[in-house]
Design an enzyme around this catalytic site. Structure first.
Site, PDB file in Angstrom:
ATOM      1  N   THR A 106     -78.555  -6.279  37.454  1.00 23.90           N
ATOM      2  CA  THR A 106     -78.327  -6.643  38.846  1.00 23.90           C
ATOM      3  C   THR A 106     -79.253  -7.766  39.274  1.00 23.90           C
ATOM      4  O   THR A 106     -78.915  -8.557  40.160  1.00 23.90           O
ATOM      5  CB  THR A 106     -78.517  -5.407  39.743  1.00 23.90           C
ATOM      6  OG1 THR A 106     -77.682  -4.348  39.267  1.00 23.90           O
ATOM      7  CG2 THR A 106     -78.154  -5.700  41.189  1.00 23.90           C
ATOM      8  N   TYR A 141     -82.970   0.961  27.351  1.00 20.37           N
ATOM      9  CA  TYR A 141     -81.899   0.661  28.304  1.00 20.37           C
ATOM     10  C   TYR A 141     -80.602   0.506  27.522  1.00 20.37           C
ATOM     11  O   TYR A 141     -80.404  -0.492  26.833  1.00 20.37           O
ATOM     12  CB  TYR A 141     -82.266  -0.609  29.070  1.00 20.37           C
ATOM     13  CG  TYR A 141     -81.266  -1.105  30.089  1.00 20.37           C
ATOM     14  CD1 TYR A 141     -80.160  -0.354  30.480  1.00 20.37           C
ATOM     15  CD2 TYR A 141     -81.441  -2.333  30.687  1.00 20.37           C
ATOM     16  CE1 TYR A 141     -79.263  -0.823  31.420  1.00 20.37           C
ATOM     17  CE2 TYR A 141     -80.555  -2.826  31.631  1.00 20.37           C
ATOM     18  CZ  TYR A 141     -79.462  -2.070  31.998  1.00 20.37           C
ATOM     19  OH  TYR A 141     -78.579  -2.561  32.919  1.00 20.37           O
ATOM     20  N   LYS A 146     -82.632   4.657  30.143  1.00 16.81           N
ATOM     21  CA  LYS A 146     -81.677   4.393  31.217  1.00 16.81           C
ATOM     22  C   LYS A 146     -80.332   4.128  30.547  1.00 16.81           C
ATOM     23  O   LYS A 146     -80.217   3.268  29.672  1.00 16.81           O
ATOM     24  CB  LYS A 146     -82.083   3.179  32.041  1.00 16.81           C
ATOM     25  CG  LYS A 146     -81.051   2.870  33.135  1.00 16.81           C
ATOM     26  CD  LYS A 146     -81.014   1.403  33.529  1.00 16.81           C
ATOM     27  CE  LYS A 146     -79.842   1.163  34.474  1.00 16.81           C
ATOM     28  NZ  LYS A 146     -79.707  -0.270  34.846  1.00 16.81           N
ATOM     29  N   ILE A 161     -80.667   4.335  38.651  1.00 14.90           N
ATOM     30  CA  ILE A 161     -81.048   2.935  38.851  1.00 14.90           C
ATOM     31  C   ILE A 161     -79.784   2.254  39.337  1.00 14.90           C
ATOM     32  O   ILE A 161     -78.998   1.703  38.564  1.00 14.90           O
ATOM     33  CB  ILE A 161     -81.628   2.322  37.566  1.00 14.90           C
ATOM     34  CG1 ILE A 161     -82.889   3.082  37.155  1.00 14.90           C
ATOM     35  CG2 ILE A 161     -81.934   0.846  37.756  1.00 14.90           C
ATOM     36  CD1 ILE A 161     -83.605   2.530  35.932  1.00 14.90           C
TER      37      ILE A 161
END
Length: 302
Positions: free
Chosen positions: A48, A136, A164, A208
């Site tokens: 993002t 991630y 994540k 997140i």
């Protein structure tokens, strides 16, 4: 760390005045907006945040100013994903010096590494890390997953503190939760906000979530309801999150519409500029008008 990191940790958009100039005033307003909203941390240079599209100079400027603005009030996580091993290490060291608390690593995204190669990569990288490392999992953009066997092996690496997952694969996510039970200090966090309520109800530690840039209180309340197993309240707040995502992320025609929508909405809210890093450009007047109308419908502006 004796306790896992929990809660809503927004992946900050990167406020830009042009393709390579940080909107420092906007960043300050955004950080204050999020901390006031009750978030449990800030994650810079993620998807993002357009991390891989930013110059190395700008990445360092963003890290430095975010840490200064945060003043230790919440943890600061920094994405160090890169095609270069050395650049990932360099950014991790810079992050530690600037005051960040964790680093976040997705697989290198050009040459697809096989599972044994990826394991060696993580093992080599962890030895160089000055901060706790989150894995991630983002196969949609990196072409490679952190397979559950690698995650299981990472439990034996003291420098790794969690994972994540943005795969949108809930079977995989539930397997991560089972694996992580062997390390009570590990966090298992989910990226897609549409899945956060389910993930937390079933044992995940938080989200997140990009939409938390806009309405952090909503996401924090949803997390708290799910964490306390308040099913009715979780359903109600999850429906609000789905409504926000459905309103803001569907304006553009391309995959970039999610980030463009968040940035455009923050600009309309008066928080920060909405310029994008190349190869993307911000929404034009027609899309901006739609976003404004939808923010009114969501009750975020009058």
């Amino acid at each position: 760390m004796s306790e896992p990191l929990r809660g809503i940790i927004p992946p900050l958009i990167t406020p830009l005045k042009d393709r390579d100039t940080l909107d420092r005033e906007g960043l300050e307003r955004l950080v204050e907006h999020l901390i006031k909203g009750g978030v449990s941390g800030l994650f810079v240079l993620g998807t993002t945040g357009e991390g891989p599209s930013l110059s190395y100079r700008l990445r360092r400027e963003l890290i430095e100013h975010t840490c200064k603005l945060t003043k230790g009030r919440v943890p600061v996580l920094v994405g160090i994903t890169d095609t270069s091993f050395t650049e990932s290490v360099n950014l991790a060291r810079y992050s530690a010096e600037a005051g960040a608390t964790h680093v976040v690593l997705a697989p290198p995204y050009y040459f697809p590494a096989a599972p044994p190669e990826m394991l060696e990569y993580v093992q080599d990288l962890v030895t160089e890390m000055p901060l706790p490392l989150f894995l991630y999992n983002m196969p949609g953009l990196t072409k490679v997953s952190f397979e559950t066997d690698l995650v299981r092996r990472a439990l034996d690496m003291p420098g790794v503190c969690g994972v994540k997952d943005s795969s949108c694969d809930m079977i995989y996510f539930h397997r991560l939760i089972e694996v992580a039970k062997q390390r009570p200090d590990w966090s298992v966090l989910v990226g897609p906000e549409e899945l956060t309520a389910e993930a937390v109800l079933l044992g995940g530690h938080g989200g997140i979530n990009g939409g938390a840039n806009l309405h952090p209180e909503l996401y924090v309340k949803m997390y708290q309801a799910a964490a306390t197993q308040d099913l009715q309240r979780t359903r109600e707040l999850h429906a609000e999150v789905m409504r926000l995502a459905g309103s803001i992320y569907t304006v553009g025609r391309h995959k970039s519409a999610i980030i463009k929508g968040i940035k455009c909405a923050l600009s309309i809210l008066g928080i920060c500029e909405d310029h994008m890093a190349e190869p993307f450009h911000r929404f034009r007047d027609a899309e901006r008008g739609i976003i404004r109308e939808r923010l009114v419908n969501l009750g975020l502006i009058s």
